[in-house]
Design an enzyme around this catalytic site. Sequence first.
Site, mmCIF file in Angstrom:
data_model
loop_
_atom_site.group_PDB
_atom_site.id
_atom_site.type_symbol
_atom_site.label_atom_id
_atom_site.label_comp_id
_atom_site.label_asym_id
_atom_site.label_seq_id
_atom_site.Cartn_x
_atom_site.Cartn_y
_atom_site.Cartn_z
ATOM 1 C CB SER A 1 -34.341 26.575 111.258
ATOM 2 O OG SER A 1 -33.605 26.669 110.073
ATOM 3 N NE ARG B 1 -25.286 18.377 108.568
ATOM 4 C CZ ARG B 1 -26.267 18.861 109.315
ATOM 5 N NH1 ARG B 1 -27.221 19.566 108.741
ATOM 6 N NH2 ARG B 1 -26.318 18.638 110.612
ATOM 7 C CG ASP C 1 -29.576 32.979 112.939
ATOM 8 O OD1 ASP C 1 -28.956 32.749 111.882
ATOM 9 O OD2 ASP C 1 -30.707 32.506 113.178
ATOM 10 C CG HIS D 1 -29.707 29.025 112.091
ATOM 11 N ND1 HIS D 1 -30.845 29.804 112.180
ATOM 12 C CD2 HIS D 1 -30.128 27.826 111.598
ATOM 13 C CE1 HIS D 1 -31.894 29.122 111.759
ATOM 14 N NE2 HIS D 1 -31.479 27.917 111.414
ATOM 15 C CG ASP D 2 -26.638 24.632 114.756
ATOM 16 O OD1 ASP D 2 -27.673 24.542 114.073
ATOM 17 O OD2 ASP D 2 -25.645 23.904 114.587
#
Length: 371
Positions: free
Chosen positions: A150, A220, A316, A349-350
């Site tokens: 990232s 967040r 992602d 993405h994680d």
Amino acid sequence: MMDERFGLDRKVRLLGPVPLDSGGSFAPVEIAYETYGTLNEDADNAILVCHALTGDQYCASTHPMTGKPGWWARMVGPGKPVDTDRFCVICANVLGSCMGSSGPASEDPATAVAYGMDFPVITLADMVRAQELLIGHLGIERLHAVIGGSMGGMQTLTWASLFPQRVARAVVIASAARHSAQNIAFHEVGRQAIMADPKWRGGAYYHESDPPTAGLSVARMAAHITYLSEAGLTEKFGRRLQDRTDKSFGFDADFQVESYLRHQGLSFTGRFDANSYLYITRAMDYFDLADAHDGRLAGAFDGTKTRFCLVSFDSDWLYPTAESRRIVHALNGAGADVSFVELSSPFGHDAFLLDNPELDRVVSGFIGASA
């Protein structure tokens, strides 16, 4: 005799200065960092791990505020893909962050109060220049590898562009060479949520001990959605209700996914600074590695001897595979040694933070290969 520069919970003040893309320079600069493993006599077994937006230096050790394992403890450690029995791993808190490195919450030596919004607007290149000072302080001329996912991948690319002679290998995971309009848009939603919170007070909230937690929590929550995939969210939550058998016909967290996001937002406010969130997201939005090369991305790597490994994930959508392919094409155009793989994962993405044996094999094989 133990070298006090190495170990856990280290912090150093370096005179610098760090030249800034915005003009001028920043000095002195404080850098908080941790090291794992031992630097060998030739100082050629060092690996720099670069963290993502909300990460920190605690990649493989217990976080002092949350008590949780390091964010990449599954990847970094003895016998792990980034093997600390072989390598000396360094992870530094980025410039502008809030876990010990110089940032808006740090004390301005000129005023003896927190910088707040008087902290200079920074870029990822500024962060890397500060890291380069740290690497010099540690007595390392050339890094065996720089690794990041990232925003950490963006720093890795920047290292290879600014200091190619100091980077033997670069591992770029789930990243991009620029921030897209969509990326910028999501960040702007988060920044506006923070700045709309009355407790933000123009960034001068430190003396009140009452930070803009509501705004930071919403920021967040919005960002966290981008780290996941639709398939992952559907599998994990679907439309299942949270601790109830029927809808409330109100605005409590009826759905499990709502409760999950609220928890993510609130828990985040206990370990992160709102102003740091503003500064780091802005640095990411300014990131476009081709900018300094007349829009030609290959120009960032012309003549490089660094070896590159790029990894993307098929689910992602924040930094999709097309972004990694763009980097690969540019590296090919620059005549660089590059390998690339797209891995399958339902976690969006994680995925780079989660258990993935294929990623483990790619990383360990690449950094362990002979030059």
